[in-house]
Design a protein around this motif. Structure first.
Motif, PDB file in Angstrom:
ATOM      1  N   LEU A  40       0.827  -1.213   0.000  1.00 25.32           N
ATOM      2  CA  LEU A  40       0.000   0.000   0.000  1.00 25.32           C
ATOM      3  C   LEU A  40       0.857   1.257   0.000  1.00 25.32           C
ATOM      4  O   LEU A  40       0.598   2.201  -0.766  1.00 25.32           O
ATOM      5  N   SER A  48      -3.841  -1.280  -6.182  1.00 23.29           N
ATOM      6  CA  SER A  48      -3.976  -0.117  -5.305  1.00 23.29           C
ATOM      7  C   SER A  48      -3.553   1.164  -6.020  1.00 23.29           C
ATOM      8  O   SER A  48      -4.207   2.209  -5.870  1.00 23.29           O
ATOM      9  N   VAL A  95      -6.791   7.914   0.002  1.00 28.55           N
ATOM     10  CA  VAL A  95      -6.834   6.507   0.423  1.00 28.55           C
ATOM     11  C   VAL A  95      -8.251   6.066   0.784  1.00 28.55           C
ATOM     12  O   VAL A  95      -8.710   5.003   0.321  1.00 28.55           O
ATOM     13  N   SER A 142     -10.631   3.074  -1.209  1.00 29.57           N
ATOM     14  CA  SER A 142     -10.621   1.924  -0.301  1.00 29.57           C
ATOM     15  C   SER A 142     -11.172   0.652  -0.947  1.00 29.57           C
ATOM     16  O   SER A 142     -10.697  -0.446  -0.660  1.00 29.57           O
ATOM     17  N   ILE A 196      -8.414  -0.772  -3.053  1.00 27.87           N
ATOM     18  CA  ILE A 196      -7.367  -1.305  -2.179  1.00 27.87           C
ATOM     19  C   ILE A 196      -7.809  -2.628  -1.578  1.00 27.87           C
ATOM     20  O   ILE A 196      -7.020  -3.580  -1.480  1.00 27.87           O
ATOM     21  N   SER A 219      -7.380  -5.334  -4.017  1.00 33.71           N
ATOM     22  CA  SER A 219      -5.986  -5.781  -4.127  1.00 33.71           C
ATOM     23  C   SER A 219      -5.641  -6.762  -3.014  1.00 33.71           C
ATOM     24  O   SER A 219      -4.886  -7.713  -3.223  1.00 33.71           O
TER      25      SER A 219
END
Length: 290
Positions: free
Chosen positions: A92, A168, A199, A203, A206, A209
């Motif tokens: 990340l 991400s 971020v 989300s 992410i 991922s």
């Protein structure tokens, strides 16, 4: 009129092609599911579900064979969790660096390196781990053998990095710039904007991922076979262990009879395990979007 008719015909044809491709994908999943159920259930019925899932001893070639896979299940869970705990923060932060912080020239160097990391075969990871990492773990912790769950976790953490970084980074780049401009206009610094606006807005990507990373970690066999020791012990950080995937990969070539059926049962458990994780994570993602 002819042109319009041709476009409509092309659109209908493409819809049919897309439908066929979707049905083929569903058919493959159904075929794999049915095949694993038909080949795995007979062994579970003969061994016993409780003994198979919660038995602590695997001795498939003994005079009185035992087929308990609890050590494999716990090892796979601990190994995947350890890889995620190490790989997700690193991946990340690397994605944030590439998407929001790094200058273009540096991104042009780091990005191909990440892509190359994704293209390295599993056996190469395992070979490097066996030659470099395993002896290093043995010396660092004064162990009789460095092939252990710890070494497997480190290898898996490196292997899941490309998936986490790529997905991400794409999600972070897709955040509308208006969000970040509004945050900066309110007086936030760029780093505050990245972590408090970009971020959270990315989300869902992410989290996707992380799902890909979990799938890669659970399904890996070759590299783990070379660094984990391949011994059916209950999981311990510095002991040789065997994962669900490596149990199937290491014994399938010479298995027969009930042993072979038990290996298919392990594959069925692994398949259901991955499906359950995907369902849970996708449900959480949909709930978060809602």
């Amino acid at each position: 009129m002819k042109t319009k008719g041709a476009r409509n015909a092309l659109e209908v044809a493409m819809n049919i092609v897309f439908l066929i491709c979707g049905l083929i994908a569903v058919a493959f999943v159904l075929f794999i599911s049915v095949y694993l159920v038909l080949t795995g259930l007979p062994a579970i019925r003969e061994i016993g579900l409780v003994e198979f899932l919660f038995g602590r001893e695997w001795a498939s070639t003994a005079a009185e064979p035992k087929f308990g896979i609890l050590p494999f299940i716990l090892t796979s869970v601990y190994g995947t969790a350890g890889a995620i705990l190490i790989g997700v923060p690193i991946g990340l932060f690397c994605a944030i660096f590439l998407a929001k912080v790094a200058p273009p020239r540096l991104t042009a160097v780091v990005r191909p390196a990440v892509d190359l990391l994704a293209g390295i075969p599993s056996v190469v990871y395992g070979l490097v781990g066996m030659i470099v990492l395993v002896p290093a773990v043995r010396e660092w912790f004064h162990l009789p053998d460095g092939a252990s769950l710890f070494a497997a976790i480190l290898v898996l953490a490196v292997m899941i990095l490309p998936s986490i970084i790529s997905v991400s980074e794409t999600a972070l780049k897709a955040v509308p710039p208006e969000y970040e401009e509004a945050s900066l206009g309110l007086g936030a610094t760029w780093i505050e904007t990245v972590f408090r606006v970009s971020v959270p807005a990315a989300s869902s990507g992410i989290a996707a991922s992380v799902v890909l990373g979990i799938g890669r970690a659970i399904g890996e066999a070759m590299a783990i076979l070379m660094v984990a020791g391949n011994v059916a012990n209950m999981p311990s950080l510095f002991k040789s262990v065997k994962f669900l995937t490596t149990a199937v990969a290491s014994e399938m070539s010479y298995s027969a009879g009930l042993q072979r059926q038990a290996l298919f049962s392990i594959a069925l458990v692994l398949f259901l395990f991955i499906m359950l994780i995907n369902v849970i994570l996708n449900t959480l993602l949909k709930g978060k979007k809602g």
